[in-house]
Design a protein around this motif. Structure first.
Motif, PDB file in Angstrom:
ATOM      1  N   VAL A 212       0.876  -1.185   0.000  1.00  0.00           N
ATOM      2  CA  VAL A 212       0.000   0.000   0.000  1.00  0.00           C
ATOM      3  C   VAL A 212       0.907   1.226   0.000  1.00  0.00           C
ATOM      4  O   VAL A 212       1.392   1.654   1.053  1.00  0.00           O
ATOM      5  CB  VAL A 212      -0.939   0.013   1.225  1.00  0.00           C
ATOM      6  CG1 VAL A 212      -1.838   1.255   1.200  1.00  0.00           C
ATOM      7  CG2 VAL A 212      -1.784  -1.250   1.271  1.00  0.00           C
ATOM      8  N   PRO A 213       1.199   1.785  -1.180  1.00  0.00           N
ATOM      9  CA  PRO A 213       2.146   2.904  -1.258  1.00  0.00           C
ATOM     10  C   PRO A 213       1.605   4.160  -0.592  1.00  0.00           C
ATOM     11  O   PRO A 213       0.395   4.284  -0.352  1.00  0.00           O
ATOM     12  CB  PRO A 213       2.309   3.107  -2.767  1.00  0.00           C
ATOM     13  CG  PRO A 213       1.064   2.557  -3.372  1.00  0.00           C
ATOM     14  CD  PRO A 213       0.637   1.420  -2.491  1.00  0.00           C
ATOM     15  N   LEU A 214       2.514   5.069  -0.274  1.00  0.00           N
ATOM     16  CA  LEU A 214       2.082   6.338   0.305  1.00  0.00           C
ATOM     17  C   LEU A 214       1.237   7.094  -0.721  1.00  0.00           C
ATOM     18  O   LEU A 214       1.461   6.988  -1.922  1.00  0.00           O
ATOM     19  CB  LEU A 214       3.298   7.183   0.683  1.00  0.00           C
ATOM     20  CG  LEU A 214       4.253   6.561   1.711  1.00  0.00           C
ATOM     21  CD1 LEU A 214       5.331   7.568   2.092  1.00  0.00           C
ATOM     22  CD2 LEU A 214       3.514   6.084   2.940  1.00  0.00           C
ATOM     23  N   GLU A 218      -2.015  15.599  -3.557  1.00  0.00           N
ATOM     24  CA  GLU A 218      -1.510  16.714  -2.751  1.00  0.00           C
ATOM     25  C   GLU A 218      -2.220  16.792  -1.400  1.00  0.00           C
ATOM     26  O   GLU A 218      -1.597  17.043  -0.366  1.00  0.00           O
ATOM     27  CB  GLU A 218      -1.672  18.044  -3.513  1.00  0.00           C
ATOM     28  CG  GLU A 218      -0.703  18.213  -4.661  1.00  0.00           C
ATOM     29  CD  GLU A 218       0.755  18.079  -4.220  1.00  0.00           C
ATOM     30  OE1 GLU A 218       1.123  18.663  -3.180  1.00  0.00           O
ATOM     31  OE2 GLU A 218       1.526  17.384  -4.907  1.00  0.00           O
ATOM     32  N   GLU A 219      -3.526  16.590  -1.408  1.00  0.00           N
ATOM     33  CA  GLU A 219      -4.295  16.687  -0.165  1.00  0.00           C
ATOM     34  C   GLU A 219      -3.816  15.656   0.864  1.00  0.00           C
ATOM     35  O   GLU A 219      -3.560  15.974   2.022  1.00  0.00           O
ATOM     36  CB  GLU A 219      -5.791  16.467  -0.450  1.00  0.00           C
ATOM     37  CG  GLU A 219      -6.648  16.553   0.810  1.00  0.00           C
ATOM     38  CD  GLU A 219      -8.068  16.034   0.598  1.00  0.00           C
ATOM     39  OE1 GLU A 219      -8.953  16.470   1.346  1.00  0.00           O
ATOM     40  OE2 GLU A 219      -8.272  15.185  -0.286  1.00  0.00           O
ATOM     41  N   LEU A 220      -3.671  14.402   0.425  1.00  0.00           N
ATOM     42  CA  LEU A 220      -3.350  13.321   1.361  1.00  0.00           C
ATOM     43  C   LEU A 220      -1.869  13.289   1.730  1.00  0.00           C
ATOM     44  O   LEU A 220      -1.496  12.726   2.760  1.00  0.00           O
ATOM     45  CB  LEU A 220      -3.782  11.980   0.770  1.00  0.00           C
ATOM     46  CG  LEU A 220      -5.281  11.831   0.514  1.00  0.00           C
ATOM     47  CD1 LEU A 220      -5.591  10.522  -0.208  1.00  0.00           C
ATOM     48  CD2 LEU A 220      -6.077  11.910   1.822  1.00  0.00           C
ATOM     49  N   LYS A 221      -1.032  13.907   0.906  1.00  0.00           N
ATOM     50  CA  LYS A 221       0.401  13.955   1.220  1.00  0.00           C
ATOM     51  C   LYS A 221       0.669  14.787   2.468  1.00  0.00           C
ATOM     52  O   LYS A 221       1.748  14.727   3.061  1.00  0.00           O
ATOM     53  CB  LYS A 221       1.185  14.515   0.035  1.00  0.00           C
ATOM     54  CG  LYS A 221       1.455  13.458  -1.036  1.00  0.00           C
ATOM     55  CD  LYS A 221       1.814  14.054  -2.373  1.00  0.00           C
ATOM     56  CE  LYS A 221       3.194  14.650  -2.433  1.00  0.00           C
ATOM     57  NZ  LYS A 221       3.544  15.030  -3.830  1.00  0.00           N
ATOM     58  N   ALA A 222      -0.327  15.570   2.894  1.00  0.00           N
ATOM     59  CA  ALA A 222      -0.162  16.389   4.103  1.00  0.00           C
ATOM     60  C   ALA A 222      -0.040  15.532   5.362  1.00  0.00           C
ATOM     61  O   ALA A 222       0.488  15.990   6.384  1.00  0.00           O
ATOM     62  CB  ALA A 222      -1.356  17.341   4.242  1.00  0.00           C
ATOM     63  N   VAL A 223      -0.534  14.293   5.308  1.00  0.00           N
ATOM     64  CA  VAL A 223      -0.425  13.392   6.464  1.00  0.00           C
ATOM     65  C   VAL A 223       1.020  12.894   6.536  1.00  0.00           C
ATOM     66  O   VAL A 223       1.559  12.353   5.577  1.00  0.00           O
ATOM     67  CB  VAL A 223      -1.391  12.191   6.318  1.00  0.00           C
ATOM     68  CG1 VAL A 223      -1.285  11.285   7.541  1.00  0.00           C
ATOM     69  CG2 VAL A 223      -2.824  12.686   6.148  1.00  0.00           C
ATOM     70  N   ARG A 224       1.640  13.092   7.680  1.00  0.00           N
ATOM     71  CA  ARG A 224       3.069  12.768   7.825  1.00  0.00           C
ATOM     72  C   ARG A 224       3.233  11.293   8.186  1.00  0.00           C
ATOM     73  O   ARG A 224       3.300  10.917   9.348  1.00  0.00           O
ATOM     74  CB  ARG A 224       3.709  13.686   8.854  1.00  0.00           C
ATOM     75  CG  ARG A 224       3.804  15.139   8.371  1.00  0.00           C
ATOM     76  CD  ARG A 224       4.404  16.047   9.418  1.00  0.00           C
ATOM     77  NE  ARG A 224       3.504  16.223  10.554  1.00  0.00           N
ATOM     78  CZ  ARG A 224       3.919  16.474  11.798  1.00  0.00           C
ATOM     79  NH1 ARG A 224       5.207  16.530  12.080  1.00  0.00           N
ATOM     80  NH2 ARG A 224       3.043  16.643  12.770  1.00  0.00           N
ATOM     81  N   ILE A 225       3.320  10.468   7.168  1.00  0.00           N
ATOM     82  CA  ILE A 225       3.300   9.010   7.327  1.00  0.00           C
ATOM     83  C   ILE A 225       4.716   8.447   7.369  1.00  0.00           C
ATOM     84  O   ILE A 225       5.597   8.913   6.659  1.00  0.00           O
ATOM     85  CB  ILE A 225       2.556   8.367   6.141  1.00  0.00           C
ATOM     86  CG1 ILE A 225       1.126   8.887   6.048  1.00  0.00           C
ATOM     87  CG2 ILE A 225       2.563   6.842   6.241  1.00  0.00           C
ATOM     88  CD1 ILE A 225       0.502   8.678   4.687  1.00  0.00           C
ATOM     89  N   SER A 226       4.882   7.423   8.194  1.00  0.00           N
ATOM     90  CA  SER A 226       6.083   6.592   8.119  1.00  0.00           C
ATOM     91  C   SER A 226       5.647   5.133   8.136  1.00  0.00           C
ATOM     92  O   SER A 226       4.813   4.744   8.946  1.00  0.00           O
ATOM     93  CB  SER A 226       7.018   6.849   9.297  1.00  0.00           C
ATOM     94  OG  SER A 226       8.073   5.901   9.286  1.00  0.00           O
TER      95      SER A 226
END
Length: 363
Positions: A212-214, A218-226
């Protein structure tokens, strides 16, 4: 005042009646000196638009919900194909129907998640209950508080949930889920077929981001995922995989301000030295449970049980008991922790605790 209140109590209205009543009342200002009509819970519920909590009939799209946008509501995903779907919030329940070749992230679910008639999907899921029916080839990184159930499903593969973003810890709490209660690999096949196995485990080396790639929008990239396993909100456990050693060790932390932090610290210390975390559990204990699990040491720990649930960790590897005792003495010298006394007693400690915990949780 009593008569006024009784006149305003009416039977719950149907959706159309409720809408008509709201429209009729719209724009009517309160006269000077007149009390404002109280706002009832059904007035609030009427504002929820099901479309905000549904993804339906999508193809080749990336969609999602940011933290705070679902806020404990139920969600529906249906008839989606070749989509990337991300729910970065906690929800009540989620159903996923008739989805094909989708990649899905589902934040903490207070109740159940139910996959029906789905195939070739890759998912990251945290929930109280997990169930599939009539599914084929799902690969799931799972955190599930109860035993996951598959029914009339084939080609299922499971791994341990591993994910992080800053809001995730609070979302787990809001959903009533403990990060230490994860039975991801203890699958119950409701419809087994003789001589066949409908499910298995993902490789230990499986990386979430490869499945499940990041998100790319643009909207969802705001979530700081690791998706780094070392940062995962859920401790990575071996589950039902074969243990590397015949030596395990049980460590139990008691409720307090730093229980979670202490448990995470011990996990980091032990795994950095090559020991493997097999399973974790957070559960309430009573005095009689303590006698069964802690035996001769029970009286020392019984007073601590009133403060709240305990967190138990099982580590595996040659020398696990000695290393665990040493680490607890060095790092947690001011904290009361139960730890297995010897290799000989440790396996019994583990069995005693997890047998009790499974009964407590109805598994």
């Amino acid at each position: 005042m009593g008569c006024f209140f009784s006149r305003r109590r009416k039977p719950a209205l149907g959706g159309q009646q409720q809408q008509q009543q709201q429209q009729a009342g719209a724009g009517q200002d309160t006269a000077p000196g007149e009390q404002k009509a109280p706002q009832y819970s059904w007035d609030l519920r009427a504002k929820i638009d099901p479309k905000d909590y549904t993804f339906s009939g999508l193809k080749d799209e990336t969609v999602g919900r940011l933290p705070g946008k679902v806020a404990g509501q139920q969600f529906v995903i249906q008839d989606c194909e070749n989509c990337k779907i991300y729910i970065f919030d906690h929800s009540a329940t989620i159903t996923i129907d008739d989805c094909v070749n989708c990649q899905i992230f589902l934040g903490p679910i207070k109740g159940s998640v139910f996959f029906r008639d789905c195939k070739d999907c890759k998912c990251v899921v945290a929930c109280q209950q997990f169930r599939t029916r009539d599914c084929r080839k799902l690969e799931v990184f799972l955190c599930c508080a109860t035993q996951p159930i598959i029914e009339s499903s084939t080609g299922m593969k499971f791994g341990c949930f591993q994910y992080y973003y800053p809001e995730l810890a609070l979302q787990f709490k809001d959903a009533g889920l403990s990060i230490f209660n994860n039975t991801w690999s203890n699958i119950h096949d409701f419809t087994p077929v003789s001589g066949e196995n409908n499910w298995g485990l993902l490789p230990e080396t499986a990386v979430v981001q490869d499945y499940v790639p990041l998100p790319s929008s643009e909207e969802l990239k705001a979530v700081r995922i690791s998706t780094d396993a070392a940062k995962s909100i859920i401790p990575i456990t071996r589950g039902q995989r074969q243990k590397n050693s015949d030596e395990s060790c049980l460590a139990v932390f008691f409720a307090g301000d730093y229980t979670t932090a202490n448990a995470r610290k011990l996990i980091d210390e032990m795994t950095s030295k090559g020991f493997q975390l097999v399973q974790t559990k957070e559960v309430l204990m009573k005095a009689e449970d303590a006698h069964r699990v802690f035996q001769q040491s029970a009286s020392e720990f019984i007073p601590l049980l009133e403060k709240g649930p305990v967190v138990a960790l099982e580590f595996n590897g040659d020398g696990a008991v000695e290393q665990c005792q040493s680490t607890i003495n060095e790092v947690f010298s001011g904290t009361k922790v139960f730890v297995s006394e010897s290799k000989a007693s440790a396996s019994q400690d583990v069995d005693n605790f997890y047998n009790f915990a499974d009964m407590q949780m109805g598994m």
